[in-house]
Design a protein around this motif. Structure first.
Motif, PDB file in Angstrom:
ATOM      1  N   ARG A 134      14.818  -6.737 -23.783  1.00 55.41           N
ATOM      2  CA  ARG A 134      16.254  -6.875 -23.993  1.00 55.41           C
ATOM      3  C   ARG A 134      16.551  -6.865 -25.493  1.00 55.41           C
ATOM      4  NH1 ARG A 134      18.558 -11.470 -20.567  1.00 55.41           N
ATOM      5  NH2 ARG A 134      17.620 -12.846 -22.099  1.00 55.41           N
ATOM      6  N   ILE A 135      17.694  -6.296 -25.879  1.00 59.76           N
ATOM      7  CA  ILE A 135      18.167  -6.331 -27.261  1.00 59.76           C
ATOM      8  C   ILE A 135      19.539  -7.000 -27.258  1.00 59.76           C
ATOM      9  CG2 ILE A 135      18.819  -5.006 -29.297  1.00 59.76           C
ATOM     10  CD1 ILE A 135      16.890  -2.834 -28.428  1.00 59.76           C
ATOM     11  N   ARG A 136      19.703  -8.001 -28.143  1.00 62.46           N
ATOM     12  CA  ARG A 136      20.966  -8.735 -28.263  1.00 62.46           C
ATOM     13  C   ARG A 136      21.486  -8.632 -29.695  1.00 62.46           C
ATOM     14  NH1 ARG A 136      19.549 -14.569 -25.819  1.00 62.46           N
ATOM     15  NH2 ARG A 136      21.824 -14.851 -25.950  1.00 62.46           N
ATOM     16  N   ARG A 137      22.782  -8.898 -29.863  1.00 63.30           N
ATOM     17  CA  ARG A 137      23.407  -8.777 -31.176  1.00 63.30           C
ATOM     18  C   ARG A 137      24.180 -10.049 -31.519  1.00 63.30           C
ATOM     19  NH1 ARG A 137      27.042  -3.657 -31.867  1.00 63.30           N
ATOM     20  NH2 ARG A 137      28.036  -4.560 -30.034  1.00 63.30           N
ATOM     21  N   ILE A 138      23.955 -10.559 -32.749  1.00 60.66           N
ATOM     22  CA  ILE A 138      24.663 -11.737 -33.258  1.00 60.66           C
ATOM     23  C   ILE A 138      25.519 -11.301 -34.445  1.00 60.66           C
ATOM     24  CG2 ILE A 138      24.427 -14.028 -34.267  1.00 60.66           C
ATOM     25  CD1 ILE A 138      21.636 -14.181 -33.003  1.00 60.66           C
ATOM     26  N   SER A 139      26.788 -11.583 -34.415  1.00 58.79           N
ATOM     27  CA  SER A 139      27.654 -11.224 -35.546  1.00 58.79           C
ATOM     28  C   SER A 139      27.405 -12.175 -36.705  1.00 58.79           C
ATOM     29  CB  SER A 139      29.125 -11.276 -35.132  1.00 58.79           C
ATOM     30  OG  SER A 139      29.530 -12.614 -34.911  1.00 58.79           O
ATOM     31  N   ALA A 140      27.669 -11.695 -37.919  1.00 55.32           N
ATOM     32  CA  ALA A 140      27.421 -12.499 -39.120  1.00 55.32           C
ATOM     33  C   ALA A 140      28.230 -13.790 -39.096  1.00 55.32           C
ATOM     34  CB  ALA A 140      27.761 -11.680 -40.364  1.00 55.32           C
ATOM     35  N   ALA A 141      29.452 -13.740 -38.570  1.00 57.35           N
ATOM     36  CA  ALA A 141      30.323 -14.918 -38.571  1.00 57.35           C
ATOM     37  C   ALA A 141      29.848 -15.991 -37.601  1.00 57.35           C
ATOM     38  CB  ALA A 141      31.753 -14.506 -38.231  1.00 57.35           C
ATOM     39  N   ASP A 142      29.081 -15.598 -36.583  1.00 59.94           N
ATOM     40  CA  ASP A 142      28.651 -16.554 -35.556  1.00 59.94           C
ATOM     41  C   ASP A 142      27.374 -17.306 -35.915  1.00 59.94           C
ATOM     42  OD1 ASP A 142      30.810 -15.905 -33.986  1.00 59.94           O
ATOM     43  OD2 ASP A 142      29.716 -14.452 -32.752  1.00 59.94           O
ATOM     44  N   LEU A 143      26.613 -16.789 -36.863  1.00 51.04           N
ATOM     45  CA  LEU A 143      25.337 -17.403 -37.224  1.00 51.04           C
ATOM     46  C   LEU A 143      25.574 -18.546 -38.212  1.00 51.04           C
ATOM     47  CD1 LEU A 143      22.244 -17.310 -36.973  1.00 51.04           C
ATOM     48  CD2 LEU A 143      22.229 -15.709 -38.888  1.00 51.04           C
ATOM     49  N   ILE A 153      24.460  -8.952 -25.055  1.00 57.74           N
ATOM     50  CA  ILE A 153      23.348  -8.099 -24.612  1.00 57.74           C
ATOM     51  C   ILE A 153      23.740  -6.636 -24.781  1.00 57.74           C
ATOM     52  CG2 ILE A 153      21.893  -7.428 -22.667  1.00 57.74           C
ATOM     53  CD1 ILE A 153      22.275 -10.255 -21.545  1.00 57.74           C
ATOM     54  N   LEU A 154      22.977  -5.913 -25.600  1.00 54.41           N
ATOM     55  CA  LEU A 154      23.204  -4.491 -25.808  1.00 54.41           C
ATOM     56  C   LEU A 154      22.436  -3.645 -24.801  1.00 54.41           C
ATOM     57  CD1 LEU A 154      22.908  -4.284 -29.690  1.00 54.41           C
ATOM     58  CD2 LEU A 154      25.005  -4.234 -28.339  1.00 54.41           C
ATOM     59  N   LEU A 155      21.245  -4.114 -24.450  1.00 57.02           N
ATOM     60  CA  LEU A 155      20.349  -3.314 -23.613  1.00 57.02           C
ATOM     61  C   LEU A 155      19.390  -4.236 -22.880  1.00 57.02           C
ATOM     62  CD1 LEU A 155      18.935  -0.571 -22.822  1.00 57.02           C
ATOM     63  CD2 LEU A 155      17.542  -0.879 -24.865  1.00 57.02           C
ATOM     64  N   GLU A 156      19.170  -3.955 -21.607  1.00 52.76           N
ATOM     65  CA  GLU A 156      18.137  -4.652 -20.841  1.00 52.76           C
ATOM     66  C   GLU A 156      17.450  -3.639 -19.942  1.00 52.76           C
ATOM     67  OE1 GLU A 156      17.737  -8.411 -17.714  1.00 52.76           O
ATOM     68  OE2 GLU A 156      19.255  -8.453 -19.298  1.00 52.76           O
ATOM     69  N   ALA A 157      16.133  -3.681 -19.905  1.00 53.22           N
ATOM     70  CA  ALA A 157      15.378  -2.692 -19.126  1.00 53.22           C
ATOM     71  C   ALA A 157      14.167  -3.344 -18.492  1.00 53.22           C
ATOM     72  CB  ALA A 157      14.942  -1.528 -20.021  1.00 53.22           C
TER      73      ALA A 157
END
Length: 215
Positions: A134-143, A153-157
């Protein structure tokens, strides 16, 4: 391994060690890799990590509020709510944060974009279901230190796709501005059951289109 400054031929790199968990800075030059130049302060809370589930995912932030700071997430080290545990090494030392756990995947790598966006690579293995990625994305403002951050979740396989033990992630920009995610697997020297694969994906969604470097 993450590039701290310069280039792979003449610069500095940070290396994360998983079993004897630590982050070490080295220099690169004509003679190759130097002896250790410095070892980052180890977070007290990280002493609870198991030997083979330590600093599996590490990078140096390329942009955003934490530009040039090292960040690492344990492969499998949970808080009381079973969320993943990570640290950002600021001027005040390592600052704790957590990543929301979805489905008990392990964190295997992270990579930073030049606007401060952080991408997370995750893997899950069960004998009855095989391997997933799986690939996930965290925005700069949320970290933020002290917070539990969610990540879309961008991708799950699963094994229906051409994946394996995916453990390496890199992020670059294409000539047209798209984000290129490069993912590689580790065959653990077990070529009978596992493969070394290199996959690439291009992000062209609206969230990616508005991502721009912060100077």
């Amino acid at each position: 391994v993450a590039l701290v400054s310069g280039s792979a031929r003449n610069g500095a790199i940070m290396v994360a060690f998983e079993q004897n968990s630590r982050l070490v800075r080295y220099e690169m030059g004509r003679e190759g890799v130097s002896a250790a130049r410095s070892i980052l302060e180890r977070p007290a809370a990280s002493r609870g990590m198991r030997a083979n589930q330590g600093f599996e995912a590490m990078t140096v932030m390329k942009g955003g509020p934490f530009k040039d700071l090292p960040i690492a997430i344990s492969e499998r080290y949970f808080d009381k709510d079973r969320n993943h545990t990570g640290w950002i090494w600021t001027a005040n030392g390592p600052q704790l944060f957590h990543l929301a756990n979805i489905g008990d995947f392990d964190v295997t790598d992270i990579a930073s974009l030049d606007d401060g966006t952080l991408f997370v690579l995750e893997r899950r293995f069960r004998w009855l279901e095989g391997v997933k990625m799986r690939i996930r994305r965290i925005s700069a403002a949320d970290l933020k230190p002290g917070k539990t951050v969610d990540a879309g979740i961008l991708l799950e396989a699963n094994m229906e796709y051409q994946i394996d033990n995916m453990e390496a992630l890199a992020v670059t920009r294409g000539r047209s501005g798209e984000i290129i995610l490069t993912v590689m697997s580790d065959d653990n020297y077990n070529r009978f059951l596992q493969r070394t694969l290199l996959l690439q994906f291009a992000l062209t969604d609206a969230e990616t289109a508005k991502a721009r470097p912060q100077r």
